[in-house]
Structures are given as structure tokens and as C-alpha cells.
Design an enzyme around this catalytic site. Structure first.
Site, PDB file in Angstrom:
ATOM      1  N   GLU A  83       0.915  -1.325   0.007  1.00 48.75           N
ATOM      2  CA  GLU A  83      -0.108   0.119  -0.071  1.00 48.75           C
ATOM      3  C   GLU A  83       0.838   1.369  -0.088  1.00 48.75           C
ATOM      4  OE1 GLU A  83      -2.864  -0.454   3.335  1.00 48.75           O
ATOM      5  OE2 GLU A  83      -3.436  -2.251   2.452  1.00 48.75           O
ATOM      6  N   GLU A 106      -6.186 -10.893  -0.832  1.00 46.40           N
ATOM      7  CA  GLU A 106      -6.967 -10.548   0.403  1.00 46.40           C
ATOM      8  C   GLU A 106      -8.737 -10.744   0.112  1.00 46.40           C
ATOM      9  OE1 GLU A 106      -5.380  -7.155   2.737  1.00 46.40           O
ATOM     10  OE2 GLU A 106      -3.442  -7.615   1.914  1.00 46.40           O
TER      11      GLU A 106
END
Length: 371
Positions: A157, A262
Site C-alpha cells: 500500500e 486478500e
């Protein structure tokens, strides 16, 4: 052998169901990892409790259904290096030992992430101190797990929604090149592990473009990057199928593997997209934000199943480009979406319910191989 077991289970299913009616024994479920054996790996994320073997129902299900494991939190820096220079590998080692014993693989998550840093790292203000933490953490952790993990989410991220670099502690003090340097260090310390960049919403056009620039920058520096992880935190009825397909094609054109790392599909109301862990919703006492405490209505259950089926049909269409699908949790009760972005909600984003039983979405996913 894996394929044979799957097809035997499908062929035998009517007889098994008949036997069940007579003897009241549980039917034999198809196995996700076997159903998709020739397509991609199928994984799940494990909590510390599950890694430590204190969730026996999860243990049985995980051994049967999955072949790749990701630690939900246990390999993040706040747990692996809780004190400066003092590493705690106990839970991570238990996970890799468990995987080796059960013929599974492990993906390390994650070497560098601006969130869930140890408390002392969050207070660093000098470039030299942060560089020392950065270098030592990557080298020590990656080297410790070399040959024990399939790969690492090296950086997690690092991008804003518009594709620019997120102003994290690493970007502010070390500059935009910290991502390339993280991959360089990981490549040196763990030559036997694959190296991935992982993010959410990186199937969206602007963020995807930023991720592609980032990947090309790493490659242009002569540093190895093996894959990109699209987290896949999506919302029921709003899964961006067209953007997902474009992302698969554009990322794979860079010569790297594509993974969905995820995966979950949220069913509860939310007024923003993505998975920024620091975001919260207001009016958290509003009962309208938690409408399914007594169970999921059939209509919502069907929509969830339809979304998962369409998603897996897309994955199968591009099976030559996708190496792994990982669900972010074993069952609904474990999902992080019960506590974010509104604490205490009852969410239903996965294939198995709170009693570890398969949901309609599970059967819809299995059925995509029979179409």
C-alpha cells in the site's frame, strides 16, 4: 492425483448424499485447492490463534481446502520486531513449520508497510534512524524465512488513490525510491522467495497506472519483482469486473504474475471503497449500518454467490496469468470486516459461515469449473 480426487468426489456425490440420508453422516465436500489445481493456488489468511492451533475447526477446514497460507497479522513488523533489534519469530516459524508439515506454502505479509509499525518506529524523525530500521528489518526477516516462504509482499500500500506516492513515513524520510530499495534488499536477503507489490484498489484506472509506473521503475533499476497483488476488498453488487479484467491484462503484460491476495466481498453498507485501515464511518451507533445481525437474507446470499461466481469465471478466463487467489480469512466470524470501518458489525464476506459451513457462495465458486 489431486484432479482425480476432485472428480471422484463429484461423481460420488449423489451416492454420498443418499448414504447421508440413510446413515446421517456429513456429505463429502469438493475441495477448493483440488478443484482449481490446474488453474491457480487457493489460499487463506490465518489469525495468530489459528496459527497457534487453538481453533480446531479452522485447522480441519484449512488442511482440507487450501494450499497457500498468509499470516493475517503475525509477520507484520510490530509483531516480528516489537523492540528495536529484537525479533520474535515464534508465531511465524510455527506457521512455516505447519505449512511444511501439511504440504502447503506460505506467503509472508508484509516486510514494509506504513501501518502496524512497532511503536518506536512510528516516532522516528530522522532519515538515518529510519533507514537503519528499514535495512535491518528487511535483511533480518527476509533472510530468516528464505527457503521457508513462497514469496513476500515486500511493500504494501505505497500508493494514493490517484496513483501518486502515499506520503507515508517511508516516503517522507526516505523518498520515492524506498520501494525499489526494499525490493533490492529483499532480493539480496531472500533469493529463493518471490517478491510482490501488494495494494488495494489497484485495479482502478488511476491507481493501476501508478502501480504500473512503480513496477516499471523497479524493473528499470534492474531489481527483481515477480508479481503484483490485487487485494480484492470489494462490495456486494459493485465488484468492478471490467477494471479487474483490464488490470489482469495490463499487469501481466509487464511479465509478472497476478494474484488476488486478500479476497472478500462485503455485504454491509459503506460510504467509501477500498481498504484504508485508518478510515472510519460516522454514526456508528446507527442500526442501519448493521442490518443482518440475525442472519443474511436469501436475496443477499444469492447476490453474494452470484458475485463470487462471476469473479471466478473471470479468474478462470485468465488462469494463465493468475497464480494465486487468497481469501482474507477462513470464515465469516474471523473477517476483519466485522470490526472495520464500524466496530462490532456482523459481516458475511467469505465462503464459509461462522460455523465453518459452506455458504451458497462456496457452491457457486465450485460450480464455475462445471460450466
Amino acid at each position: 492425483m489431486k484432479i482425480t480426487r476432485f472428480y471422484l468426489s463429484i461423481i460420488a456425490l449423489p451416492a454420498i448424499l443418499n448414504c447421508t440420508a440413510q446413515k446421517k453422516v456429513a456429505p463429502l465436500l469438493p475441495v477448493l485447492k483440488d478443484v482449481f489445481w490446474n488453474d491457480f493456488s487457493v489460499g487463506t489468511a490465518l489469525s495468530a490463534l489459528q496459527i497457534e492451533g487453538r481453533d480446531h475447526k479452522a485447522d480441519s477446514l484449512v488442511k482440507k481446502q487450501f494450499n497457500v497460507l498468509t499470516p493475517e497479522n503475525s509477520m507484520k513488523s510490530m509483531f516480528l520486531q516489537p523492540e528495536w533489534g529484537k525479533f520474535d519469530f515464534r508465531i511465524g516459524d510455527r506457521l512455516t513449520d505447519y505449512a511444511a508439515k501439511n504440504n502447503m506454502q506460505v506467503v509472508g505479509h508484509t516486510l514494509i508497510w506504513h501501518s502496524q509499525l512497532p511503536a518506536y518506529a512510528q516516532t522516528i524523525r530522522s532519515k538515518d534512524s529510519l533507514q537503519a530500521f528499514f535495512n535491518n528489518h528487511i535483511r533480518t526477516v527476509a533472510a530468516h524465512y528464505d527457503k521457508k516462504v513462497l514469496g513476500w509482499d515486500v511493500v504494501n500500500e505505497a500508493l494514493n488513490e490517484d496513483g501518486t506516492m502515499r506520503p507515508s513515513i517511508f516516503q517522507r524520510l526516505l523518498g520515492d525510491d524506498f520501494v525499489t530499495e526494499a525490493f533490492r534488499l529483499a532480493q539480496e536477503a531472500s533469493p529463493n522467495s518471490e517478491l510482490y507489490y501488494n495494494d488495494y484498489n489497484n485495479e482502478q484506472p488511476a491507481k493501476r497506472a501508478g502501480a504500473i509506473r512503480l513496477i516499471k521503475k523497479i524493473q528499470g533499476a534492474g531489481v527483481r519483482i515477480d508479481g503484483v497483488g490485487i487485494q480484492g476488498h470489494w462490495h456486494i453488487g459493485k465488484v468492478p469486473f471490467d477494471d479487474i479484467e483490464k488490470s489482469i491484462l495490463e499487469y501481466s503484460a509487464l511479465g509478472i504474475k497476478v494474484m488476488f491476495t486478500e479476497l472478500d466481498i462485503e455485504v454491509l453498507p459503506r460510504n467509501f471503497t477500498g481498504a484504508e485501515v485508518n478510515q472510519r464511518m460516522r454514526n456508528t451507533n446507527d442500526t442501519a449500518l448493521n442490518p443482518y445481525t440475525a442472519g443474511l437474507p436469501d436475496s443477499v446470499q444469492k447476490q453474494l454467490a452470484d458475485d463470487y461466481a462471476q469473479l471466478f469465471r473471470l479468474f478462470l478466463k485468465h488462469r494463465d496469468k493468475i497464480s494465486r487467489i487468497t481469501f482474507w480469512g477462513v470464515n465469516d466470524g474471523q473477517s476483519w470486516l466485522n470490526g472495520w470501518p464500524v466496530p462490532g458489525r456482523t459481516n458475511y464476506p467469505l465462503l464459509f459461515d461462522r460455523n465453518y459451513q459452506p455458504k451458497p457462495a462456496y457452491y457457486a465458486v465450485i460450480a464455475t469449473k462445471q460450466q
